[in-house]
Design an enzyme around this catalytic site. Structure first.
Site: not given
Ligand SMILES: [Zn+2]
Lengths: 636, 563
Positions: A31, A123, A163, A28, A175
């Protein structure tokens, strides 16, 4: 290419560049720039993968693509265009999803470094796990408008992508969406759900009709409906779908309008408990539509801007666009089995704009222009060529350090639209942070606790919402740790279908441990189930509609991150956590921008899955947070 | 469940539709679609400025090409490349867009052709000529450009171009990439930015200086029950609480000694907040109500004083506001100055934050602010036109739309005044030298690199080549460069010296651009050009140095030394 220019690169780097093999994930905005930089730098072997095809809205920045390429696969065209400039490079292009099982750990092991140029969290998380499993260094990146970032992840040396808690795909309690919207985004989410119900693949979680099981409404007419909807097996009963109803009325716009904005609203009004503390909605009649616009400051913009779709429509206009778009979509449906919502598809976008605005009017919520609605519904992040060029330049600079194994020089770097207050720096660096020992991905034995409403959650919701959406697993297997190895969810197609729609209470209870495993990701995590107790729910009515909540180590992570962020920002007043926020997505302090172009669809194992409903960014409040703290950016 | 409508209504409806014009569908052109992602950054007015602009690139080096690429893609109106060089093997090696066929051909022409392929909306022309020659033929050659970008300029040309552009008031962006170093310098005479897109805009509520219409509106409202309070916007509740709090006759109020809650220190504010809660209970709200929390929360940011920030004050005090020159911006600043002198405040912005309320009540409250904003804008418009007349500035027209935007953004106005690069190059970088002399730490490496880059310019002027140009032996060049640099430092009376390794690295790359640095610096420079053209966001002011080796960078302002 640069490695051919004698003496340009130091000999050691020149050799590394010549011999290395690199994977670029995404063709994209970043990229394209990245591929250009790698090719001109003189890399001999580049693999590039992207699932998407080229769209018109890519052309303002993805310079390897032209008007005539629209509709063709990005990865293939990127390769062709790059080869025109440098035929000597060996580029391998895959028009495929990176989460496909053929891209296994062995596939990753052939690379010296993986460069992410992705646009969505699932991804990114997936590639992170694959790189951890294959022990391959990863350079991660993102842009949003004038902002961007590049970071380095390597097992044992720096933190992994997961992390720190990443901003979640925002979801709202059912709701709120179905019964008591209070912000424009609630109406927009509702309208997108409605689109899927009427024209697409309906998801039981995306019901748009009034929810009589709303705990707040209990005591009303709703109670009976609640009892009726669950049969004794604990299986959710089939009811006439919205689509069937619409079909039986031949998608008559007026009848649909009348049902959605008059009859259903009247029904909602009958749940009196809901309106004791709220302003009740006002049903609208197709034949008596007001010509006013629900209070909004966007009227101001109307005078300043000239774009037609930046104006807020009156109810009259909405109803006409509603009718027109339904007719167009109905026509489309004659040739296609299901429509998939796409922000760049005009009738689909018109439909959502009209419906969300009518609903906003009904509930006295600020209306939004089509332009703004598109931003919110499609989670559109501004994207320009120059920022992508900057970030792609930084990625290559970092990749060179990675190739030279100078890992400790790979500090995370940010791109800012204006110099930061502290160091007057447009490109501030972050310290390299070691792995988080409590990370739910790269810790030795990842463990979390998930509070679940076992009475309401089905096995499918556990798989889709907890494991896939929240924990970014692609094809999870779940085994109950009961000594017998009972399989709750299988990644084999069809193997556990028979129990998918059964309620969890039939299989697990408070304290049950679930062993979850994604074979492809080489990722295992143990979940301890904590049953949600009903009384608790009633006490905190804001939690209504929330089926699960991830607690334990994830919460600690959140706390840790808040402290860290408090330090970075120049003591701006932290926004107080909104009461409306779903605790699972306690992301008021997270700044995530997920890139626009492909978030709406991610192809998983051959089927188009729709992740879009969760990608939104809340409007005003969150935007402010983003710009104030502006630390974590993730995208394009 | 779904009500049936009488047949007659249905018929009537059908007739109504066929009689009315066809549904108004939003017009979305191909162009709007293509530029959708950037329109969300700078709006269609920013886009229109971009499309009307004409940029000039001197020397289409790899970096220069990168810059133009990032301008052609978003749709700059047109570009001109001025470049007297032919494509060399090195160019092909480092510029993605050049292929083997281009060897020996005009770099300007070849690059122009390839750039034009990126966007059919853009016009481009190539002039195969060195800039000095062009200036000899036509001294006004550069005057009509929106921005001129200069790459690979030697010291003499840089000085000439900088001076020509300064005198003709054309913005100039100087870019220099050498090896792992990048240098971007923005030269603008004066740049007024109305839309600076600050990180956050302070709410303009005037709680401390309510205008008469606001007071009248508030006074007319009575909140006598919980139900009414729940439907009332928080701003009204807060206003009334303040009013009561500040009125001495209220027995239970604190001793306010005239201090308005907006002007209180944080501790005093806590006192007011206590009072606010008490007030909310008095009007019937319960502390468990959502609305109760909303008011208390909103009070945090709403209780800020209405004031004029230093950036705006400086504009008002500027001689150009007193005696406006012939630009819309300064005439409107002049009008603003008069307005502030009369009213003590800036015009009302007229934008309210979202609030939980009954929509009628919200709309009414909003229109009080909005009407005042219109009135103030009208006042500014009148004054602007008066100023135009007085000053005899015919040919300049200021319309309602200009004034509305100006008033809406008047808190955020910014002005950049530049410093010409030709002066910078001809003077001693006093501040940098002082800074470096004080800090011997590594923290100011970029400033040292700035000096080295100046040294390179001087070297190039003296020897007409760069040290360490590719196929030569580096060592003698290093010594020659050290000589040049030491002499330069002596000329500047500097007491510092450069590190050996810095000089070595610098010379090793010769004049070559590294592709990743070219990409990075190209993107940075393009962003600055876009900011200048769209007059949105605040451009670099005025120097940026990047060191790819450490991934560090620094931006600072070069100024005329006080002598
Ligand atoms: Zn980690």
């Amino acid at each position: 290419m640069a490695s051919d220019v004698k003496g340009l690169l130091p000999a050691d780097l020149g050799q590394l560049v010549n011999e290395c093999n690199v994977l670029v994930v995404g063709a994209g905005g970043i990229g394209c720039e990245l591929l250009k930089n790698l090719v001109v730098f003189g890399l001999k072997n580049v693999h590039i993968i992207d699932l998407d095809t080229i769209e018109v809205s890519n052309l303002n920045r993805q310079f390897l693509f032209r008007r005539e390429h629209v509709g063709r696969p990005k990865s293939i065209v990127a390769k062709e265009s790059a080869l025109l400039f440098n035929p000597k490079v060996c580029i391998t292009a895959y028009h495929d999803s990176i989460t496909e099982s053929k891209f296994d750990v062995n596939f990753y092991k052939q690379f010296n470094v993986v460069l992410n140029a992705l646009d969505n969290r699932t991804a990114r998380s997936h590639v992170n796990r694959m790189c951890l499993a294959a022990k391959i260094p990863l350079v991660e990146s993102g842009t949003a408008g004038y902002k961007g970032n590049v970071s380095f992840h390597m097992q044992g040396i720096s933190e992994c992508y997961d992390c720190t808690t990443k901003p979640h795909q925002k979801t709202f309690p059912g709701c709120t969406i179905r019964n008591t919207p209070s912000e424009p985004i609630h109406c927009i989410v509702w309208a997108k759900h409605l689109f899927n119900q009427l024209f697409g693949i309906s998801d039981p979680d995306e019901d748009v009709s009034p929810d009589s099981s709303d705990p707040e409404a209990v005591g009303d007419a709703g109670k009976i409906a609640l009892e009726e909807s669950n049969d004794t097996n604990g299986q959710v009963k089939e009811k006439v779908s919205t689509r069937q109803w619409a079909q039986s009325h031949e998608y008559d716009a007026q009848k649909l309008f009348q049902k959605l904005f008059h009859d259903d609203i009247k029904y909602l009004l009958s749940m009196e408990n809901l309106w004791q503390k709220r302003k009740p909605p006002t049903p609208l009649d197709w034949n008596d539509l007001p010509d006013v616009i629900a209070g909004s400051s966007s009227i101001d913009q109307q005078t300043v801007t000239a774009l037609k779709d930046q104006r807020v429509w009156s109810m009259q206009e909405c109803s006409q666009v509603f009718k027109q778009s339904i007719n167009q979509l109905k026509e489309k449906l004659e040739n296609e089995k299901d429509l998939i919502w796409d922000k760049d598809d005009d009738p689909a976008m018109d439909f959502v704009t009209a419906c969300s605005n009518v609903r906003a009017h009904v509930f006295g919520i600020q209306q939004k222009s089509r332009f703004d609605t598109k931003s919110m519904a499609g989670n559109i992040i501004p994207a320009i060529a120059s920022t992508n060029a900057i970030v792609a330049g930084l990625i290559v600079t970092m990749a060179c350090k990675v190739l030279k194994k100078d890992y400790y020089k790979c500090n995370t770097i940010f791109v800012m639209p204006r110099p930061t207050a502290v160091k007057k720096d447009l490109f501030p660096l972050d310290q390299i942070v070691g792995p988080n020992p409590k990370c739910y991905v790269c810790a030795e034995k990842p463990e979390i606790i998930v509070k679940m409403d076992l009475e309401k959650m089905t096995v499918r919701i556990l798989g889709d919402k907890v494991l896939k959406t929240e924990l970014c697993m692609i094809a999870p297997d779940v085994e109950i740790d009961d000594g017998q190895g009972t399989i709750l969810i299988s990644s084999e197609e069809g193997e556990t279908d028979d129990i998918a729609d059964k309620l969890l209470k039939n299989f697990i209870k408070d304290g049950t441990r679930l062993k979850c495993d994604d074979f492809l990701q080489n990722y295992q995590i143990n979940i301890t189930v904590a049953a949600m107790v009903d009384e608790e729910d009633e006490k905190d009515r804001e939690k209504s509609g929330i089926l699960f909540e991830i607690i334990g180590d994830r919460t600690q992570l959140n706390a840790k991150e808040q402290v860290a962020e408090g330090k970075k920002t120049d003591d701006q007043e932290q926004p107080s956590t909104s009461k409306k926020a779903n605790p699972v997505h306690d992301d008021e302090d997270d700044l995530m921008i997920i890139e626009p172009t492909t978030v709406s669809e991610v192809q998983v194992a051959g089927t188009k899955r729709r992740l879009d409903e969760t990608e939104e960014d809340t409007p005003s409040k969150k935007r402010k947070v983003e710009s104030e703290t502006s630390e974590v950016i993730d995208i394009d | 469940m779904f009500g049936l409508l009488p047949l007659s209504t249905m018929m009537g409806f059908k007739m109504m539709v066929s009689a009315s014009p066809s549904p108004r569908s939003p017009e979305i052109t191909e162009k709007t679609k293509k530029y959708d992602r950037q329109l969300r950054l700078w709006g269609d007015h920013g886009q229109s400025r971009l499309e009307k602009s004409h940029v000039c690139l001197i020397n289409s080096s790899a970096t220069g090409t990168e810059i133009l690429k990032s301008l052609v893609l978003p749709g700059v109106g047109s570009f001109t490349i001025v470049d007297g060089y032919k494509v060399t093997q090195e160019d092909i090696g480092i510029n993605f867009f050049l292929d083997q066929d281009s060897l020996g051909k005009s770099r300007a022409e070849y690059t122009t052709k390839l750039l034009l392929e990126l966007n059919t909306d853009v016009n481009g022309e190539a002039i195969e000529e060195h800039p000095e020659m062009l200036l000899k033929q036509n001294p006004n050659f550069f005057n009509h450009f929106s921005v001129v970008i200069g790459c690979q300029l030697d010291e003499k040309t840089l000085v000439t171009i900088s001076q020509v552009l300064w005198e003709s008031q054309v913005p100039f962006v100087y870019v220099n990439c050498i090896g792992f170093l990048g240098w971007v310098r923005v030269q603008v005479n004066e740049l007024a930015i109305i839309e600076s897109h600050p990180d956050s805009t302070i709410q303009d509520l005037r709680l401390d200086v309510p205008f008469p219409e606001l007071i009248a509106y508030m006074d007319a409202l009575t909140i006598n029950s919980r139900e009414v309070a729940q439907k009332t916007p928080w701003l009204v509740l807060l206003f009334k609480a303040i009013q009561k709090f500040s009125t001495p006759s209220t027995g239970d109020s604190m001793d306010t000694t005239g201090c308005h809650p907006c002007h209180m220190k944080s501790q005093e504010k806590q006192e007011f907040k206590k009072y606010l809660k008490q007030y909310l209970c008095e009007v019937g709200l319960k502390d468990t109500d959502e609305e109760f929390d909303e008011v208390v929360k909103a009070a945090n940011s709403a209780l800020s004083p209405s004031m004029i920030n230093s950036n705006v004050q400086a504009l008002l005090d500027d001689p150009k506001s007193t005696k406006p020159e012939k630009t819309k911006f300064w005439v409107m600043c002049g009008a603003l100055r008069e307005f502030v002198a009369n009213n003590g405040q800036l015009p009302v912005r007229g934008v309210l934050p979202d609030m939980m309320a009954d929509s009628d009540r919200y709309i009414n409250l909003q229109s009080v602010y909005r009407e005042k904003a219109s009135k103030d804008a009208e006042d500014i418009l009148g004054r602007s036109q008066q100023l135009l007349k007085q000053a005899g500035l015919q040919g300049l027209t200021i319309v309602e739309e200009d004034v509305k935007l100006f008033c809406k953004e008047c808190q955020n106005l910014r002005l950049i005044r530049g410093y010409p690069m030709y002066e910078e190059i001809n003077s001693v970088p006093v501040e940098i030298l002082q800074e470096l002399a004080q800090n011997t730490e590594d923290s100011d490496q970029e400033m040292m690199y700035y000096l080295l880059l100046r040294g390179l310019l001087r070297f190039q002027g003296d020897y007409h080549t760069y040290p360490g140009l590719l196929d030569r032996d580096v060592e003698p060049d290093i010594n020659r460069f050290k000589g040049t640099f030491t002499k330069l430092l002596n000329d500047w009376n500097a007491t510092i010296s450069a590190k050996e390794d810095c000089i070595h690295e610098l010379c090793r790359y010769g004049a070559c651009e590294l592709p990743s640095v070219a990409a990075f610096i190209g993107g940075c420079a393009a962003q600055e050009v876009i900011k200048i053209i769209t007059k949105q966001y605040v451009p670099l002011d005025n120097t940026f140095i990047y060191n790819a080796m450490q991934s560090t960078s620094s931006s600072f302002k070069m100024t005329r030394a006080n002598s």
